[in-house]
Write a protein that holds these residues in place. Structure first.
Motif, PDB file in Angstrom:
ATOM      1  N   VAL A 551       0.832  -1.204   0.000  1.00 44.47           N
ATOM      2  CA  VAL A 551       0.000   0.000   0.000  1.00 44.47           C
ATOM      3  C   VAL A 551       0.864   1.251   0.000  1.00 44.47           C
ATOM      4  N   ALA A 552       1.903   1.270   0.848  1.00 46.22           N
ATOM      5  CA  ALA A 552       2.791   2.434   0.917  1.00 46.22           C
ATOM      6  C   ALA A 552       3.508   2.647  -0.410  1.00 46.22           C
ATOM      7  N   GLY A 553       3.882   1.525  -1.066  1.00 49.40           N
ATOM      8  CA  GLY A 553       4.554   1.648  -2.357  1.00 49.40           C
ATOM      9  C   GLY A 553       3.674   2.298  -3.400  1.00 49.40           C
ATOM     10  N   GLN A 554       2.389   1.944  -3.398  1.00 46.31           N
ATOM     11  CA  GLN A 554       1.485   2.506  -4.396  1.00 46.31           C
ATOM     12  C   GLN A 554       1.152   3.977  -4.127  1.00 46.31           C
ATOM     13  N   LEU A 555       1.380   4.425  -2.880  1.00 41.76           N
ATOM     14  CA  LEU A 555       1.028   5.809  -2.525  1.00 41.76           C
ATOM     15  C   LEU A 555       2.236   6.667  -2.188  1.00 41.76           C
ATOM     16  N   HIS A 556       3.460   6.124  -2.334  1.00 40.09           N
ATOM     17  CA  HIS A 556       4.613   6.887  -1.853  1.00 40.09           C
ATOM     18  C   HIS A 556       4.837   8.178  -2.634  1.00 40.09           C
ATOM     19  N   ASP A 557       4.412   8.235  -3.909  1.00 36.72           N
ATOM     20  CA  ASP A 557       4.579   9.451  -4.722  1.00 36.72           C
ATOM     21  C   ASP A 557       3.284  10.230  -4.886  1.00 36.72           C
ATOM     22  N   ILE A 558       2.298   9.986  -4.004  1.00 35.08           N
ATOM     23  CA  ILE A 558       1.015  10.675  -4.131  1.00 35.08           C
ATOM     24  C   ILE A 558       1.170  12.189  -4.033  1.00 35.08           C
ATOM     25  N   GLY A 559       2.270  12.622  -3.364  1.00 28.57           N
ATOM     26  CA  GLY A 559       2.520  14.060  -3.207  1.00 28.57           C
ATOM     27  C   GLY A 559       2.839  14.765  -4.504  1.00 28.57           C
ATOM     28  N   LYS A 560       3.201  14.003  -5.540  1.00 36.41           N
ATOM     29  CA  LYS A 560       3.506  14.631  -6.831  1.00 36.41           C
ATOM     30  C   LYS A 560       2.281  15.296  -7.461  1.00 36.41           C
ATOM     31  N   ILE A 561       1.129  15.036  -6.885  1.00 36.29           N
ATOM     32  CA  ILE A 561      -0.082  15.666  -7.415  1.00 36.29           C
ATOM     33  C   ILE A 561      -0.026  17.180  -7.247  1.00 36.29           C
ATOM     34  N   SER A 562       0.861  17.611  -6.329  1.00 35.85           N
ATOM     35  CA  SER A 562       1.009  19.053  -6.092  1.00 35.85           C
ATOM     36  C   SER A 562       1.997  19.698  -7.052  1.00 35.85           C
ATOM     37  N   ILE A 563       2.729  18.898  -7.853  1.00 32.73           N
ATOM     38  CA  ILE A 563       3.727  19.423  -8.789  1.00 32.73           C
ATOM     39  C   ILE A 563       3.040  19.716 -10.117  1.00 32.73           C
ATOM     40  N   PRO A 564       3.283  20.848 -10.703  1.00 34.92           N
ATOM     41  CA  PRO A 564       2.672  21.161 -12.009  1.00 34.92           C
ATOM     42  C   PRO A 564       2.989  20.090 -13.032  1.00 34.92           C
ATOM     43  N   ALA A 565       2.004  19.741 -13.851  1.00 38.45           N
ATOM     44  CA  ALA A 565       2.151  18.659 -14.821  1.00 38.45           C
ATOM     45  C   ALA A 565       3.257  18.960 -15.826  1.00 38.45           C
ATOM     46  N   GLU A 566       3.459  20.272 -16.189  1.00 36.29           N
ATOM     47  CA  GLU A 566       4.480  20.588 -17.182  1.00 36.29           C
ATOM     48  C   GLU A 566       5.880  20.300 -16.672  1.00 36.29           C
ATOM     49  N   ILE A 567       6.072  20.364 -15.338  1.00 40.66           N
ATOM     50  CA  ILE A 567       7.380  20.018 -14.776  1.00 40.66           C
ATOM     51  C   ILE A 567       7.574  18.505 -14.822  1.00 40.66           C
ATOM     52  N   LEU A 568       6.511  17.775 -14.467  1.00 41.58           N
ATOM     53  CA  LEU A 568       6.610  16.314 -14.454  1.00 41.58           C
ATOM     54  C   LEU A 568       6.889  15.772 -15.854  1.00 41.58           C
ATOM     55  N   ALA A 569       6.332  16.412 -16.856  1.00 43.19           N
ATOM     56  CA  ALA A 569       6.480  15.911 -18.223  1.00 43.19           C
ATOM     57  C   ALA A 569       7.568  16.641 -19.005  1.00 43.19           C
ATOM     58  N   LYS A 570       8.336  17.522 -18.334  1.00 47.79           N
ATOM     59  CA  LYS A 570       9.367  18.306 -19.024  1.00 47.79           C
ATOM     60  C   LYS A 570      10.450  17.387 -19.560  1.00 47.79           C
ATOM     61  N   PRO A 571      10.761  17.449 -20.885  1.00 46.93           N
ATOM     62  CA  PRO A 571      11.725  16.516 -21.463  1.00 46.93           C
ATOM     63  C   PRO A 571      13.179  16.891 -21.174  1.00 46.93           C
ATOM     64  N   GLY A 572      13.456  18.138 -20.938  1.00 46.31           N
ATOM     65  CA  GLY A 572      14.848  18.552 -20.716  1.00 46.31           C
ATOM     66  C   GLY A 572      15.190  18.678 -19.248  1.00 46.31           C
ATOM     67  N   ARG A 573      16.355  19.329 -19.010  1.00 45.58           N
ATOM     68  CA  ARG A 573      16.760  19.532 -17.626  1.00 45.58           C
ATOM     69  C   ARG A 573      15.804  20.473 -16.918  1.00 45.58           C
ATOM     70  N   ILE A 574      15.604  20.201 -15.650  1.00 42.25           N
ATOM     71  CA  ILE A 574      14.764  21.077 -14.847  1.00 42.25           C
ATOM     72  C   ILE A 574      15.645  22.081 -14.138  1.00 42.25           C
ATOM     73  N   SER A 576      16.716  24.719 -10.924  1.00 42.67           N
ATOM     74  CA  SER A 576      16.846  24.516  -9.465  1.00 42.67           C
ATOM     75  C   SER A 576      15.539  24.810  -8.761  1.00 42.67           C
ATOM     76  N   SER A 577      14.815  25.836  -9.231  1.00 39.15           N
ATOM     77  CA  SER A 577      13.528  26.157  -8.592  1.00 39.15           C
ATOM     78  C   SER A 577      12.508  25.054  -8.847  1.00 39.15           C
ATOM     79  N   GLU A 578      12.548  24.488 -10.066  1.00 39.49           N
ATOM     80  CA  GLU A 578      11.648  23.372 -10.354  1.00 39.49           C
ATOM     81  C   GLU A 578      12.003  22.157  -9.499  1.00 39.49           C
ATOM     82  N   TYR A 579      13.307  21.930  -9.282  1.00 39.16           N
ATOM     83  CA  TYR A 579      13.738  20.804  -8.435  1.00 39.16           C
ATOM     84  C   TYR A 579      13.255  20.986  -6.996  1.00 39.16           C
ATOM     85  N   MET A 580      13.279  22.269  -6.533  1.00 37.47           N
ATOM     86  CA  MET A 580      12.802  22.530  -5.174  1.00 37.47           C
ATOM     87  C   MET A 580      11.310  22.195  -5.057  1.00 37.47           C
ATOM     88  N   LEU A 581      10.556  22.468  -6.127  1.00 38.07           N
ATOM     89  CA  LEU A 581       9.136  22.097  -6.105  1.00 38.07           C
ATOM     90  C   LEU A 581       8.974  20.573  -6.045  1.00 38.07           C
TER      91      LEU A 581
END
Length: 692
Positions: A551-574, A576-581
């Protein structure tokens, strides 16, 4: 006249007189030669015989005296038998003596005591008491079978003994005798004597030996009576122990009253506690003066009328305790004899709670009846002798539980196993074997087939009773019908399974929603959960904890819902501010999960899965054991899956590089034991990442 004495007297005349010139005459039922004339003079042979007989008489008297002393000294048959054999050899002038007892099953005579020279003779003979057996034609066989002494005056030449001699043995015996031994009027074996001289057993000697054997048989009777008395005493002790234990531990009140005077002679702890009166306040009082039973026992006349009926039952009486509490009770009165004295026993069962339930469930009388019948105990007692069950008793409650009456169980000793459902019989046989071995056991649950063919679940609780030596002498059991409880348990299990299924579906929904925002990591959480569960299994965690890892494994990244989708799907380097998010997602996951009532530390695992044991992780830089075990497992599983899989900003690096990273960081950033298990799973046990 005893059977032993009759056989002994009959044996006085049944002997063989050695051949001499003259005619034959019947003496004591056998042919014997009669010399032409009887006078004072005798030939050399006759004088030798008389001399042998006369010479043995003082020795036989000494042996008789010694045997009588042995009878007084011996504590049991074994001691007595050995002492008798020794006495007739050392004091009676015999060369050898032995005692054999008849084995009931083989019908063979087995030596149990012996003394003297030539004991090897016992190894070479087979003796049966069966006349149809070739081994049943010797003197000992005949003496036992015909129940009379047999005297052999010429051992080496007598037709009964000469054919049976082993040529390899050197036998110097001249005469022999076989005298039956009795216990409680039945032949059990024989005493066999062997003399070095022929014609050793004259009439006087025979009388003395028969007298000696009679004394021995008398002692055997005493031993048997003592053993029977001891057995009876043990049964009485067991009965008293069982009664006292049931009396003290039963959850019914019991009052025992003298039938003549009405005085209370005993009261059990349950009734004392129930009514808040001391033992002293009960003891010695007349039952009609107690006041508890004023509805039915207001006077001595009422008490005597109840006795006249012998059995009376009241289904609902009210009793008032000393502290003012009112009880509804069942009241049963029985009159019976104890050691010739008539006593009256009152059984008082508290049914207050039952009555309250009855009031609440008036709309369902049938259901109430099933409940009350299900609570009725079926009690049984099994008596044990020599490790085997010899008889059993069953209470009337067996009818309510099984449908069979006590007399049906008593008449068929195998009925109890026949009513057990076939699939449970091996378990119950093992259960009974453990009881007979004296092993303390827990209650057992199994299915029975009632007389009406209905299948019911029962619980069987056993109490064992042992004597002072620790030997099992009986055991009592209480069987309860638990069918309704079983049905309820199965319903609860179904509800739990449904809740677990709904719960996991909810977890999957949350995971799916997260993956919909980040389609490039679809399946990441599920694969991490599987790797974490595999590591947990190798660590030896229990099933519940492993399920928590999934259960914990399936929910361990649930917090990524707070990260903007364009950062999650960004193909290039992110940046430092994006990394902090991105680094904020463990805290966001914790905040989302912390108020959910998981039975596992799911929120903490989400918070700590990027922590490292050297403190280089985030968000709090925890070190070593400050990080939960589940979080340390999740960290390794997350890194392996992430490195081996494709991401928008890089291609997958493959499982080998992922494992190399775990190997490199073992002991520094990753837990050593968890790292070793992960490497072993993939490299040696053939584990592979699940497909998307």
């Amino acid at each position: 006249m005893s059977k032993t004495t009759k056989a002994a007297q009959a044996g006085v005349g049944t002997y063989t007189i050695a051949p001499a010139s003259g005619t034959m005459k019947k003496i004591g039922g056998r042919s014997a030669p009669i010399p032409p004339r009887i006078d004072v003079l005798c030939d050399a042979g006759k004088c030798a015989k008389n001399e042998n007989r006369t010479r043995h008489m003082p020795q036989f008297y000494a042996a008789l005296s010694e045997c009588n002393e042995a009878i007084v000294r011996s504590a049991n048959e074994d001691e007595l038998f050995q002492a008798i054999c020794r006495a007739v050899v050392k004091f009676g002038g015999m060369a050898m003596a032995w005692i054999g007892l008849v084995d009931e099953y083989s019908q063979r005579v087995k030596p149990v005591a012996s003394y003297g020279d030539g004991l090897a003779y016992l190894d070479s003979i087979e003796i049966s008491v069966n006349g149809d057996d070739p081994a049943g034609h010797g003197p000992i066989s005949i003496a036992i079978r015909e129940e009379k002494p047999l005297w052999i005056q010429d051992f080496l030449n007598d037709p009964l003994t000469a054919p049976r001699l082993d040529s390899s043995l050197r036998i110097d015996w001249g005469a022999a005798a076989a005298l039956p031994l009795y216990r409680n009027g039945s032949v059990i074996g024989s005493l066999s004597l062997y003399s070095e001289v022929t014609d050793a057993f004259g009439a006087d000697a025979r009388k003395l030996l028969i007298e000696m054997v009679s004394d021995v048989c008398f002692a055997l009777d005493n031993f048997a009576h003592e053993a029977e008395h001891k057995l009876t005493n043990n049964k009485l002790i067991a009965s008293e122990l069982r009664y006292r234990r049931l009396f003290e531990s039963t959850k019914d009140g019991i009052l025992v009253v003298d039938a003549e005077t009405g005085v209370v002679v005993d009261v059990n702890p349950y009734l004392i506690k129930m009514l808040c009166y001391s033992h002293k306040e009960f003891f010695g009082k007349k039952i009609w003066d107690l006041g508890f039973f004023k509805e039915i026992l207001a006077s001595k006349q009422d008490f005597m009328e109840l006795q006249r009926k012998k059995y009376s039952r009241y289904d609902d009486l009210q009793l008032v305790a000393q502290d003012g509490r009112t009880f509804h009770v069942e009241f049963i009165i029985n009159a019976y004899l104890v050691d010739g004295d008539k006593v009256v026993q009152c059984n008082i069962r508290d049914i207050t709670e039952r009555q309250q339930v009855k009031i609440q469930l008036l709309e369902s009388k049938a259901r109430y009846k099933r409940i009350t019948e299900g609570l009725t105990d079926y009690q049984y007692t099994v008596r044990i002798e020599n490790g085997l069950a010899v008889d059993s008793r069953h209470s009337p409650g067996c009818v309510m539980v099984t449908g069979y009456k006590p007399e049906e169980f008593a008449s068929d000793p195998f009925l109890w196993i026949q009513i057990v459902a076939p699939e449970d019989r091996d378990k119950i046989r093992k259960h009974v074997h453990q009881i007979l071995a004296g092993v303390d056991i827990a209650p057992v649950e199994y299915r029975i087939i009632r007389k009406d063919r209905k299948i019911r679940w029962v619980s069987d609780t056993t109490i064992m009773f042992k004597d002072t030596s620790g030997n099992l002498i009986s055991y009592d059991g209480v069987i309860k019908d638990i069918t309704e409880h079983k049905i309820a348990d199965e319903q609860i299990k179904r509800y739990v399974a449904q809740l677990e299924d709904a719960f996991m579906r909810t977890v999957n929904v949350a995971t799916t929603l997260n993956e919909m925002r980040d389609p490039y990591t679809v399946g990441h959480e599920r694969r991490v959960a599987n790797v974490a569960a595999a590591i947990g299994s190798e660590l030896g965690l229990d099933e519940s904890r492993i399920e928590g890892l999934r259960v914990a494994g399936q929910l361990h990244d649930i917090g990524k819902i707070s990260i903007p989708a364009e950062i999650l799907a960004k193909p290039g380097r992110i940046t430092s501010s994006e990394y902090m998010l991105i680094k904020d997602h463990p805290q966001s996951g914790f905040d989302a999960l912390k108020d959910v009532g998981f039975p596992w530390p799911v929120a903490d695992v989400a918070l700590q899965h990027h922590e490292r044991i050297d403190g280089s992780g985030y968000p709090h830089g925890l070190k070593g054991d400050k990080i939960l075990l589940e979080s340390r497992i999740m960290a390794v599983a997350d890194v392996v899956e992430a490195m081996a899989s494709h991401r928008p900003y890089r291609p997958g690096q493959g499982i080998d590089k992922a494992l190399a990273e775990i190997e490199r960081g073992s002991g520094s950033v990753y837990d050593v034991e968890i790292s070793e298990i992960c490497l072993r799973l993939f490299r040696k046990q053939g584990y592979s990442l699940p497909e998307r």
